[in-house]
Scaffold this motif. Structure first.
Motif, PDB file in Angstrom:
ATOM      1  N   LEU A  49     -33.128  -1.438  34.377  1.00 38.66           N
ATOM      2  CA  LEU A  49     -32.518  -1.108  35.670  1.00 38.66           C
ATOM      3  C   LEU A  49     -33.330  -1.741  36.788  1.00 38.66           C
ATOM      4  O   LEU A  49     -34.562  -1.765  36.738  1.00 38.66           O
ATOM      5  N   PHE A  50     -32.623  -2.228  37.812  1.00 37.21           N
ATOM      6  CA  PHE A  50     -33.243  -2.666  39.062  1.00 37.21           C
ATOM      7  C   PHE A  50     -32.915  -1.633  40.127  1.00 37.21           C
ATOM      8  O   PHE A  50     -31.752  -1.230  40.258  1.00 37.21           O
ATOM      9  N   ILE A  51     -33.911  -1.217  40.900  1.00 36.35           N
ATOM     10  CA  ILE A  51     -33.685  -0.385  42.084  1.00 36.35           C
ATOM     11  C   ILE A  51     -34.150  -1.206  43.275  1.00 36.35           C
ATOM     12  O   ILE A  51     -35.324  -1.615  43.335  1.00 36.35           O
ATOM     13  N   LEU A  52     -33.246  -1.451  44.212  1.00 38.56           N
ATOM     14  CA  LEU A  52     -33.530  -2.339  45.343  1.00 38.56           C
ATOM     15  C   LEU A  52     -33.275  -1.645  46.670  1.00 38.56           C
ATOM     16  O   LEU A  52     -32.194  -1.097  46.882  1.00 38.56           O
ATOM     17  N   ASP A  53     -34.260  -1.701  47.561  1.00 40.74           N
ATOM     18  CA  ASP A  53     -34.049  -1.290  48.940  1.00 40.74           C
ATOM     19  C   ASP A  53     -33.279  -2.417  49.622  1.00 40.74           C
ATOM     20  O   ASP A  53     -33.415  -3.589  49.241  1.00 40.74           O
ATOM     21  N   VAL A  54     -32.485  -2.095  50.618  1.00 43.44           N
ATOM     22  CA  VAL A  54     -31.723  -3.135  51.307  1.00 43.44           C
ATOM     23  C   VAL A  54     -32.589  -3.848  52.340  1.00 43.44           C
ATOM     24  O   VAL A  54     -32.717  -5.074  52.325  1.00 43.44           O
ATOM     25  N   MET A  55     -33.208  -3.103  53.238  1.00 45.91           N
ATOM     26  CA  MET A  55     -33.976  -3.725  54.321  1.00 45.91           C
ATOM     27  C   MET A  55     -35.429  -3.891  53.892  1.00 45.91           C
ATOM     28  O   MET A  55     -36.121  -2.916  53.626  1.00 45.91           O
ATOM     29  N   LEU A  56     -35.858  -5.154  53.842  1.00 49.31           N
ATOM     30  CA  LEU A  56     -37.209  -5.486  53.401  1.00 49.31           C
ATOM     31  C   LEU A  56     -37.860  -6.410  54.420  1.00 49.31           C
ATOM     32  O   LEU A  56     -37.164  -7.106  55.162  1.00 49.31           O
ATOM     33  N   PRO A  57     -39.185  -6.447  54.465  1.00 51.78           N
ATOM     34  CA  PRO A  57     -39.856  -7.232  55.506  1.00 51.78           C
ATOM     35  C   PRO A  57     -39.639  -8.742  55.386  1.00 51.78           C
ATOM     36  O   PRO A  57     -39.675  -9.448  56.387  1.00 51.78           O
ATOM     37  N   ASP A  58     -39.389  -9.230  54.183  1.00 49.41           N
ATOM     38  CA  ASP A  58     -39.260 -10.674  53.991  1.00 49.41           C
ATOM     39  C   ASP A  58     -37.925 -11.068  53.376  1.00 49.41           C
ATOM     40  O   ASP A  58     -37.796 -12.138  52.791  1.00 49.41           O
ATOM     41  N   GLY A  59     -36.950 -10.214  53.509  1.00 47.85           N
ATOM     42  CA  GLY A  59     -35.649 -10.540  52.944  1.00 47.85           C
ATOM     43  C   GLY A  59     -34.727  -9.348  52.949  1.00 47.85           C
ATOM     44  O   GLY A  59     -34.881  -8.426  53.742  1.00 47.85           O
ATOM     45  N   ASN A  60     -33.801  -9.373  52.016  1.00 48.01           N
ATOM     46  CA  ASN A  60     -32.720  -8.403  52.014  1.00 48.01           C
ATOM     47  C   ASN A  60     -32.371  -8.080  50.560  1.00 48.01           C
ATOM     48  O   ASN A  60     -32.130  -8.981  49.762  1.00 48.01           O
ATOM     49  N   GLY A  61     -32.332  -6.808  50.228  1.00 53.20           N
ATOM     50  CA  GLY A  61     -32.007  -6.393  48.875  1.00 53.20           C
ATOM     51  C   GLY A  61     -30.623  -6.814  48.432  1.00 53.20           C
ATOM     52  O   GLY A  61     -30.386  -7.025  47.236  1.00 53.20           O
ATOM     53  N   ILE A  62     -29.701  -6.967  49.370  1.00 54.03           N
ATOM     54  CA  ILE A  62     -28.355  -7.410  49.012  1.00 54.03           C
ATOM     55  C   ILE A  62     -28.396  -8.856  48.508  1.00 54.03           C
ATOM     56  O   ILE A  62     -27.740  -9.195  47.520  1.00 54.03           O
ATOM     57  N   GLU A  63     -29.186  -9.694  49.145  1.00 57.75           N
ATOM     58  CA  GLU A  63     -29.329 -11.081  48.686  1.00 57.75           C
ATOM     59  C   GLU A  63     -30.000 -11.117  47.313  1.00 57.75           C
ATOM     60  O   GLU A  63     -29.617 -11.914  46.449  1.00 57.75           O
ATOM     61  N   VAL A  64     -30.987 -10.255  47.103  1.00 59.24           N
ATOM     62  CA  VAL A  64     -31.635 -10.166  45.790  1.00 59.24           C
ATOM     63  C   VAL A  64     -30.607  -9.734  44.746  1.00 59.24           C
ATOM     64  O   VAL A  64     -30.566 -10.280  43.649  1.00 59.24           O
ATOM     65  N   CYS A  65     -29.775  -8.779  45.101  1.00 57.61           N
ATOM     66  CA  CYS A  65     -28.718  -8.313  44.202  1.00 57.61           C
ATOM     67  C   CYS A  65     -27.800  -9.470  43.814  1.00 57.61           C
ATOM     68  O   CYS A  65     -27.461  -9.635  42.629  1.00 57.61           O
ATOM     69  N   LYS A  66     -27.406 -10.271  44.777  1.00 59.70           N
ATOM     70  CA  LYS A  66     -26.548 -11.425  44.497  1.00 59.70           C
ATOM     71  C   LYS A  66     -27.233 -12.392  43.534  1.00 59.70           C
ATOM     72  O   LYS A  66     -26.605 -12.912  42.608  1.00 59.70           O
ATOM     73  N   GLU A  67     -28.524 -12.632  43.769  1.00 60.30           N
ATOM     74  CA  GLU A  67     -29.269 -13.542  42.888  1.00 60.30           C
ATOM     75  C   GLU A  67     -29.359 -12.984  41.471  1.00 60.30           C
ATOM     76  O   GLU A  67     -29.215 -13.722  40.492  1.00 60.30           O
ATOM     77  N   LEU A  68     -29.599 -11.687  41.354  1.00 54.64           N
ATOM     78  CA  LEU A  68     -29.669 -11.068  40.033  1.00 54.64           C
ATOM     79  C   LEU A  68     -28.329 -11.158  39.316  1.00 54.64           C
ATOM     80  O   LEU A  68     -28.266 -11.453  38.121  1.00 54.64           O
ATOM     81  N   ASN A  69     -27.249 -10.941  40.045  1.00 49.51           N
ATOM     82  CA  ASN A  69     -25.917 -11.050  39.447  1.00 49.51           C
ATOM     83  C   ASN A  69     -25.624 -12.480  39.005  1.00 49.51           C
ATOM     84  O   ASN A  69     -24.969 -12.690  37.985  1.00 49.51           O
ATOM     85  N   ALA A  70     -26.121 -13.452  39.765  1.00 49.48           N
ATOM     86  CA  ALA A  70     -25.912 -14.858  39.403  1.00 49.48           C
ATOM     87  C   ALA A  70     -26.616 -15.204  38.090  1.00 49.48           C
ATOM     88  O   ALA A  70     -26.169 -16.086  37.357  1.00 49.48           O
ATOM     89  N   LEU A  71     -27.692 -14.501  37.777  1.00 48.52           N
ATOM     90  CA  LEU A  71     -28.410 -14.736  36.519  1.00 48.52           C
ATOM     91  C   LEU A  71     -27.669 -14.149  35.324  1.00 48.52           C
ATOM     92  O   LEU A  71     -28.008 -14.430  34.183  1.00 48.52           O
ATOM     93  N   GLN A  72     -26.678 -13.324  35.577  1.00 49.69           N
ATOM     94  CA  GLN A  72     -25.823 -12.708  34.564  1.00 49.69           C
ATOM     95  C   GLN A  72     -26.629 -12.027  33.460  1.00 49.69           C
ATOM     96  O   GLN A  72     -26.404 -12.247  32.275  1.00 49.69           O
ATOM     97  N   GLN A  73     -27.563 -11.181  33.885  1.00 53.07           N
ATOM     98  CA  GLN A  73     -28.380 -10.455  32.923  1.00 53.07           C
ATOM     99  C   GLN A  73     -27.731  -9.138  32.494  1.00 53.07           C
ATOM    100  O   GLN A  73     -28.216  -8.489  31.589  1.00 53.07           O
ATOM    101  N   ASN A  74     -26.658  -8.749  33.157  1.00 52.82           N
ATOM    102  CA  ASN A  74     -25.959  -7.502  32.850  1.00 52.82           C
ATOM    103  C   ASN A  74     -26.863  -6.283  32.896  1.00 52.82           C
ATOM    104  O   ASN A  74     -26.734  -5.371  32.088  1.00 52.82           O
ATOM    105  N   VAL A  75     -27.785  -6.289  33.853  1.00 53.80           N
ATOM    106  CA  VAL A  75     -28.678  -5.163  34.065  1.00 53.80           C
ATOM    107  C   VAL A  75     -28.150  -4.389  35.264  1.00 53.80           C
ATOM    108  O   VAL A  75     -27.879  -4.982  36.315  1.00 53.80           O
ATOM    109  N   PRO A  76     -27.991  -3.066  35.154  1.00 53.60           N
ATOM    110  CA  PRO A  76     -27.500  -2.296  36.295  1.00 53.60           C
ATOM    111  C   PRO A  76     -28.437  -2.402  37.495  1.00 53.60           C
ATOM    112  O   PRO A  76     -29.656  -2.532  37.337  1.00 53.60           O
ATOM    113  N   ILE A  77     -27.832  -2.324  38.674  1.00 59.16           N
ATOM    114  CA  ILE A  77     -28.578  -2.399  39.927  1.00 59.16           C
ATOM    115  C   ILE A  77     -28.229  -1.175  40.758  1.00 59.16           C
ATOM    116  O   ILE A  77     -27.058  -0.862  40.947  1.00 59.16           O
TER     117      ILE A  77
END
Length: 119
Positions: A49-77
């Motif tokens: 499982l990945f747990i991601l905060d949305v607002m981060l000092p050097d980026g955005n958890g939503i963008e990280v989520c998109k990148e993780l989905n692009a890797l197609q690891q089928n891990v829940p977020i």
């Protein structure tokens, strides 16, 4: 073997509480304080499982989520935020689950168990 969770949360207090609670529930937690450290993690080391905060000092958890989905690891977020809603997150990262901050600890635990399939 313990189920593994990767946690991306910049607030040290919140990060420590989540780690403590999940460790007490027998999850192995690896935490990261920013996107840079998260993205530098070993990509062959895939958690349950990945747990991601949305607002981060050097980026955005939503963008990280998109990148993780692009890797197609089928891990829940699981996304969490005090400033965004589930609808905001769903627009950009539709596969992610969401809990608002502040969250009830039992809600967090129940959500993690459901997403990992640990019921």
């Amino acid at each position: 073997m313990a189920k593994r969770v990767f946690l991306l949360e910049d607030d040290e207090g919140i990060r420590q509480v989540i780690e403590l609670i999940l460790n007490l529930e027998n999850y192995e937690v690896t935490s990261f304080e920013n996107v840079e450290k998260f993205m530098a993690a070993n990509t062959n080391d895939v958690p349950d499982l990945f747990i991601l905060d949305v607002m981060l000092p050097d980026g955005n958890g939503i963008e990280v989520c998109k990148e993780l989905n692009a890797l197609q690891q089928n891990v829940p977020i699981l996304m969490m935020s005090a400033h965004f809603t589930s609808a905001d997150v769903a627009l950009s990262c539709s596969d992610a689950s969401f809990i608002p901050k502040p969250f009830d600890l039992n809600t967090l635990i129940d959500t993690v168990k459901r997403l990992i399939g640990d019921n």
